[in-house]
Design an enzyme around this catalytic site. Structure first.
Site, short mmCIF file in Angstrom:
data_model
loop_
_atom_site.label_atom_id
_atom_site.label_comp_id
_atom_site.label_asym_id
_atom_site.label_seq_id
_atom_site.Cartn_x
_atom_site.Cartn_y
_atom_site.Cartn_z
N GLY A 51 0.85 -1.25 -0.09
CA GLY A 51 0.05 -0.07 0.02
C GLY A 51 0.85 1.32 -0.10
O GLY A 51 2.15 1.22 0.48
N HIS A 155 -2.13 7.58 7.41
CA HIS A 155 -1.15 8.47 6.69
C HIS A 155 -1.82 9.68 6.17
O HIS A 155 -1.16 10.72 6.59
CB HIS A 155 -0.49 7.73 5.35
NI NI Z 1 2.78 3.32 5.70
#
Ligand code: NI
Length: 189
Positions: A51, A155
């Site tokens: 990812g 994130h």
């Molecule tokens: Ni990460």
């Protein structure tokens, strides 16, 4: 194919909250966002990740890509062709609409190279998002995919897996990352 530079924690860009994607007036996805998504996939595959989130390449927009097939790849690092298909997915403006259960996973992150840490996540989750056609979609996930979605969406809030670790382990990793960054800066002359 464009591979972007992945920022290393604790780069300040990684600690910021990303902005929502604004669609075109006709409901389509802006071209620069489509290019960003393609670059995120290219960069993630180049780095053998499962990812990647836009802020990891310094773009503070709410975009993540996930492809857990890397995890299921063979020893040579080839991406297995999984016929049942857990296709790569790009999510714009992802929002969790449900989380349940608990799952511990030894996580890593392309912004924290060669380090891992045990993190407890929801075992199952449901995410509402906008796809590359500008259409609202919902995905349900469990296991690694659930973990990956939660990790990548973190994130967008400026949060990394290291934030779940003990202060001691976190500071040990931080020291290693600062050293790694200094080495890279040296290499670049
Ligand atoms: Ni990460």
């Amino acid at each position: 194919m464009a591979i972007r530079e992945i920022l290393i924690w604790p780069d300040p860009q990684l600690l910021k909250v990303s902005k929502p994607i604004v669609l075109n007036a006709d409901g389509s996805v802006p071209d620069d966002v489509k290019v960003l998504v393609k670059d995120l996939f290219d960069t993630m595959y180049d780095a053998d990740g499962v990812g990647l989130a836009a802020p990891q390449v310094g773009v503070l927009q709410r975009v993540v890509v996930v492809d857990i097939r890397a995890y299921e790849s063979n020893d040579e690092g080839n991406r297995a062709e999984i016929p049942s298909g857990d296709p790569p997915i790009a999510l714009l403006n992802p929002v969790f609409s449900d989380k349940s259960g608990k799952l511990e996973w030894e996580e890593g992150c392309l912004s924290v190279p060669n380090e891992t840490g045990l993190v407890t996540r929801a075992a199952r989750c449901r995410v509402d998002y906008v796809d590359l056609d500008g259409k609202p979609q919902t995905i349900e996930a469990e296991g690694l995919k659930s973990v990956a979605l939660q990790h990548e969406c973190d994130h967008l809030e400026g949060k990394l897996f290291v934030d779940y670790l003990s202060p001691l382990k976190r500071s040990v990793i931080k020291r290693k990352m600062l050293k790694l960054k200094a080495q890279r800066d040296d290499d670049e002359g």
